[in-house]
Every structure is written in structure tokens, then in C-alpha cells.
Write a protein that holds these residues in place. Sequence first.
Motif, mmCIF file in Angstrom:
data_model
loop_
_atom_site.group_PDB
_atom_site.id
_atom_site.type_symbol
_atom_site.label_atom_id
_atom_site.label_comp_id
_atom_site.label_asym_id
_atom_site.label_seq_id
_atom_site.Cartn_x
_atom_site.Cartn_y
_atom_site.Cartn_z
ATOM 1 N N VAL A 64 0.853 -1.191 0.000
ATOM 2 C CA VAL A 64 0.000 0.000 0.000
ATOM 3 C C VAL A 64 0.885 1.237 0.000
ATOM 4 N N TRP A 65 0.672 2.122 -0.961
ATOM 5 C CA TRP A 65 1.365 3.406 -1.019
ATOM 6 C C TRP A 65 0.357 4.505 -0.712
ATOM 7 N N ALA A 66 0.793 5.518 0.037
ATOM 8 C CA ALA A 66 -0.065 6.665 0.342
ATOM 9 C C ALA A 66 0.820 7.866 0.652
ATOM 10 N N GLU A 67 0.195 9.006 0.882
ATOM 11 C CA GLU A 67 0.956 10.237 1.096
ATOM 12 C C GLU A 67 1.531 10.364 2.499
ATOM 13 N N THR A 68 0.940 9.648 3.467
ATOM 14 C CA THR A 68 1.453 9.683 4.838
ATOM 15 C C THR A 68 1.542 8.266 5.391
ATOM 16 N N ASP A 69 2.379 8.079 6.401
ATOM 17 C CA ASP A 69 2.489 6.774 7.061
ATOM 18 C C ASP A 69 1.136 6.345 7.616
ATOM 19 N N GLU A 70 0.445 7.296 8.235
ATOM 20 C CA GLU A 70 -0.837 6.986 8.867
ATOM 21 C C GLU A 70 -1.865 6.527 7.834
ATOM 22 N N ARG A 71 -1.928 7.221 6.692
ATOM 23 C CA ARG A 71 -2.891 6.854 5.661
ATOM 24 C C ARG A 71 -2.531 5.503 5.049
ATOM 25 N N ALA A 72 -1.261 5.243 4.818
ATOM 26 C CA ALA A 72 -0.849 3.939 4.283
ATOM 27 C C ALA A 72 -1.254 2.820 5.238
ATOM 28 N N MET A 73 -1.065 3.037 6.535
ATOM 29 C CA MET A 73 -1.442 2.022 7.517
ATOM 30 C C MET A 73 -2.968 1.864 7.582
ATOM 31 N N GLU A 74 -3.689 2.957 7.442
ATOM 32 C CA GLU A 74 -5.160 2.896 7.447
ATOM 33 C C GLU A 74 -5.675 2.054 6.278
ATOM 34 N N ILE A 75 -5.145 2.299 5.084
ATOM 35 C CA ILE A 75 -5.566 1.524 3.908
ATOM 36 C C ILE A 75 -5.167 0.064 4.067
ATOM 37 N N ALA A 76 -3.949 -0.184 4.565
ATOM 38 C CA ALA A 76 -3.480 -1.563 4.760
ATOM 39 C C ALA A 76 -4.363 -2.301 5.761
ATOM 40 N N SER A 77 -4.771 -1.623 6.817
ATOM 41 C CA SER A 77 -5.633 -2.253 7.826
ATOM 42 C C SER A 77 -6.991 -2.594 7.235
ATOM 43 N N LEU A 78 -7.527 -1.698 6.412
ATOM 44 C CA LEU A 78 -8.807 -1.975 5.764
ATOM 45 C C LEU A 78 -8.676 -3.129 4.776
ATOM 46 N N ALA A 79 -7.588 -3.157 3.995
ATOM 47 C CA ALA A 79 -7.364 -4.262 3.054
ATOM 48 C C ALA A 79 -7.239 -5.579 3.811
ATOM 49 N N ARG A 80 -6.527 -5.566 4.909
ATOM 50 C CA ARG A 80 -6.344 -6.767 5.742
ATOM 51 C C ARG A 80 -7.697 -7.275 6.245
ATOM 52 N N TYR A 81 -8.508 -6.357 6.753
ATOM 53 C CA TYR A 81 -9.838 -6.715 7.256
ATOM 54 C C TYR A 81 -10.696 -7.306 6.134
ATOM 55 N N GLN A 82 -10.726 -6.615 4.996
ATOM 56 C CA GLN A 82 -11.572 -7.074 3.893
ATOM 57 C C GLN A 82 -11.100 -8.416 3.329
ATOM 58 N N LEU A 83 -9.793 -8.606 3.207
ATOM 59 C CA LEU A 83 -9.298 -9.901 2.734
ATOM 60 C C LEU A 83 -9.667 -11.014 3.708
ATOM 61 N N GLY A 84 -9.700 -10.698 4.987
ATOM 62 C CA GLY A 84 -10.119 -11.685 5.983
ATOM 63 C C GLY A 84 -11.557 -12.124 5.811
ATOM 64 N N LEU A 85 -12.375 -11.282 5.186
ATOM 65 C CA LEU A 85 -13.782 -11.619 4.935
ATOM 66 C C LEU A 85 -13.997 -12.376 3.624
ATOM 67 N N MET A 86 -12.962 -12.499 2.815
ATOM 68 C CA MET A 86 -13.124 -13.149 1.497
ATOM 69 C C MET A 86 -13.760 -14.530 1.547
ATOM 70 N N PRO A 87 -13.403 -15.401 2.514
ATOM 71 C CA PRO A 87 -14.037 -16.722 2.516
ATOM 72 C C PRO A 87 -15.563 -16.666 2.664
ATOM 73 N N GLN A 88 -16.092 -15.583 3.218
ATOM 74 C CA GLN A 88 -17.545 -15.447 3.366
ATOM 75 C C GLN A 88 -18.216 -14.976 2.075
ATOM 76 N N HIS A 89 -17.436 -14.398 1.149
ATOM 77 C CA HIS A 89 -18.015 -13.777 -0.038
ATOM 78 C C HIS A 89 -17.571 -14.380 -1.366
ATOM 79 N N VAL A 90 -16.456 -15.094 -1.374
ATOM 80 C CA VAL A 90 -15.921 -15.658 -2.620
ATOM 81 C C VAL A 90 -15.839 -17.174 -2.442
ATOM 82 N N PRO A 91 -16.711 -17.927 -3.105
ATOM 83 C CA PRO A 91 -16.778 -19.374 -2.876
ATOM 84 C C PRO A 91 -15.459 -20.119 -3.066
ATOM 85 N N ALA A 92 -14.614 -19.691 -3.989
ATOM 86 C CA ALA A 92 -13.346 -20.404 -4.229
ATOM 87 C C ALA A 92 -12.374 -20.238 -3.070
ATOM 88 N N VAL A 93 -12.522 -19.169 -2.279
ATOM 89 C CA VAL A 93 -11.605 -18.907 -1.166
ATOM 90 C C VAL A 93 -12.161 -19.585 0.086
#
Length: 129
Positions: A64-93
Amino acid sequence: MAAPVVAWPDVTLLATQYLRDRLGGVQVGSRIPRPRPPEFVVLRRVGGPRRNPLVDDARLDVQVWAETDERAMEIASLARYQLGLMPQHVPAVRQFGEDAGPNLIPDAPSDVPRVLLTVVLSVRGAVPT
């Protein structure tokens, strides 16, 4: 008798398509975009073994690239959370796991804030009919 051929999903494609709708307009892909936007996420498969004849444990780097450390970490945390939900939404996962949690690693050439995490998406293949 030979084992059947298994068709495996493109895990990078599955994950990028899944995240595009869930990161609030942040650009998501498998390559660094040109020109570079202020914020973007790049996913790449970096390995992972086949667990058994039908399950592949795909290891993905999420950068994740962003303009500030805080924003990069915020996006990374959201991506991490959403990827953790993939098994509930994507049958192949079938499962989500982490190999390495979010880590701030500035992009050396550009000195732009960057966060790296590594996840494992266990996907089920299919025997073509």
C-alpha cells in the motif's frame, strides 16, 4: 490411473477484483500504475504451496502506497480486514491467514510511505468436466 487435472483460480485476480469495491476508491491492481496516483494498492502472488490435490495456499504480498504513514497504515488495515472476509463472499476462497502483518517499509527510490503485509488465501481448485 493419473490424477485429474485441476483448474486453479487466479488468486491475484480474485483478490484485486474483490478489494476494488471495498477500499473506498483506492486504486487496486497487480502492477504499480503509471502515472502513480497518490494512493494505491498492489497485490502479487509470491508463492505458497498446494496443500493437497484440491487446495492451494496462495501467499500474496499486499503493498500500500499513500501520502502519509498513517494513511498507508489505514488503507493496509482496511485491506487486511476485507481480505479476511473473502471466505464469506468468494466461494473459491476457503480460508484466510496471515504470514506477516502490516509493516511500514518506505519505498526506497521515491521515499513514499508504503506498508507491506503478506496474507495466505486458501483456494479450492476444480476438476474440469
